[in-house]
Design a protein around this motif. Sequence first.
Motif, PDB file in Angstrom:
ATOM      1  N   GLU A  57       1.006 -10.236  -8.476  1.00 46.09           N
ATOM      2  CA  GLU A  57       1.596  -8.999  -8.997  1.00 46.09           C
ATOM      3  C   GLU A  57       2.248  -9.211 -10.355  1.00 46.09           C
ATOM      4  O   GLU A  57       2.604  -8.249 -11.044  1.00 46.09           O
ATOM      5  N   ALA A 117      -0.607  -6.635  -1.137  1.00 42.21           N
ATOM      6  CA  ALA A 117      -0.760  -6.451  -2.575  1.00 42.21           C
ATOM      7  C   ALA A 117       0.314  -5.508  -3.107  1.00 42.21           C
ATOM      8  O   ALA A 117       0.663  -4.524  -2.468  1.00 42.21           O
ATOM      9  N   LEU A 126      -0.294  -4.092  -8.790  1.00 39.04           N
ATOM     10  CA  LEU A 126      -1.628  -4.677  -8.741  1.00 39.04           C
ATOM     11  C   LEU A 126      -2.658  -3.645  -8.306  1.00 39.04           C
ATOM     12  O   LEU A 126      -3.723  -3.506  -8.908  1.00 39.04           O
ATOM     13  N   ASP A 151      -4.189  -9.108  -2.132  1.00 35.76           N
ATOM     14  CA  ASP A 151      -4.117  -9.482  -3.539  1.00 35.76           C
ATOM     15  C   ASP A 151      -5.366 -10.248  -3.952  1.00 35.76           C
ATOM     16  O   ASP A 151      -5.968 -10.000  -5.000  1.00 35.76           O
TER      17      ASP A 151
END
Length: 530
Positions: free
Chosen positions: A403, A456, A460, A498
Amino acid sequence: MSRGLLRLPLELIVGIADLLLKDETNGNPNDDEESIGDDVEDQTQNNRSMDGDEEDENSDEKESMADTSDKQIADDQESPQRDDKQANDHTPSGQQAIYNLSRTCTSMYEILSPYLFRFITLRNTEKSGQAVQYLCRTNRVANVKTLHFQAEAPGDNEENFHDVDGVFPPKVNEILSNLSQFPHLETLVIDFDFHLNEEDPPYRWGDVLSDLLADDAVGAVENKEEMKKAEEQEGWRALVKRTLEAVSRNKSSHVRELVYKDYPIIVNSVFGSENFNKWLEELDSFRFEVYGGDNGAGWKANTGLRSQNYINNLDHHFLSALQNVTRLAIIGHEQGAIGQTMFHEAVIPFRKERVPKLKELELGYYFIQDDLLDFLIAHSSTLERLVFNHCFLEATNEWYGLEDFEEPGNLDEPENERQETWNSWFQRYASKAPQALQRLSFKPYNATIGRDSGSASPKLVKKIMQAFAEQRAQGNEIRVFPYGEIDDKYGMLFEKEDCNGYKAWRGWDMEGWNELRVVMQRNRKRIGRE
């Protein structure tokens, strides 16, 4: 309503019934690499289907054989569906509609009776066994295509915990031991209901699992004598053993498909036995679904030594016997995924020589292991379709903290010899040019990159969604492939959103995917399916 229906041509009524009972278990044939898929943003925001609540209405059983009729047998099958703990329910979705139509009038019942009895449910009660035995003495038995044995399994230390005889009545034993009395039976579903999702069931699987995990924690893995004793004294163990013993007594039957739902991951004395393996050798299709859950304190079923030992010995338990199977599915559980961690090891032993006639393979809640690709390559001449249902490659710690980046160029793909990527996996498979492979499906079509509870960050997700929109506006395909991990201590499954999103943004996995897709397109074109 009934008069209106009967004015319809008989062929139309029969056609409607055929449509209602159309097998939906294999899904959309176009649900594969060629599908456009839903909008990526919609997929990634909510990848979980929201099933409506269904009531499980258990109709009253008949009190005596003298009062039983084939219409009453149909009444016993009124609601074969129940809330399912796995994604795949073998019950045809139109079965209830067929039942409702059959009750409009006697004529409609007669017209629809061949469809009404295609799928029947047997429960582990004396009354249910009595009802199905009556059906076997009527001409309606010729209509049965699927027998669903749905058994309630006693769990914790209630008074029925040691009721080893009551959980498997003689009439039920007689039916499962003589499946040849169903002349057109094709599919047997063995389904244990452990009440995992009920807040206050009469007996809870969690309590049993807690005891098993506690024994495993101190290394108290049972030997053969202890296993035999448990199967003689504990109701749920007796139910599993006696069910499989009954099925293995069938010297011949028409059954070609076995669906084993919610199998409690613990070794029993029947799997791997000579009689059961001989019965398995006659099958064309085998679906094995693992039962999961936790012990109430967060430890999942896959953390137990018994669970790991069972998975590690699947070759002995049944894979070595599947000589004629063309369709195989091994499905883990969201609360008991199959995979390897630092402290827990559960690896399906895919030996190259096993299941030599395999055409379709589905794996679920499974972390891709090294020997899987060797197994697939060994079956290159036969394997036509591969389905990854919530399957993952392991994500390593290099992916944490993404992030913080501003642009994709700020991070390079990590170099880690232990890290397998979908790109490298696809490329290795494509390089062997599997000559029969036509379809590779992922369920869900795209992996998750952002949910309210996801890993996530919103920053992001926002950046990735903007990039996806720009790419799709240019006509470029975006696929999100799944990475995850299993918690070393508790066995929980985590999807690494992510990692999924960042790799999709960078397009790292698309190169290998496109290489494999070219191979599949060439195979379909060669055999005239494209």
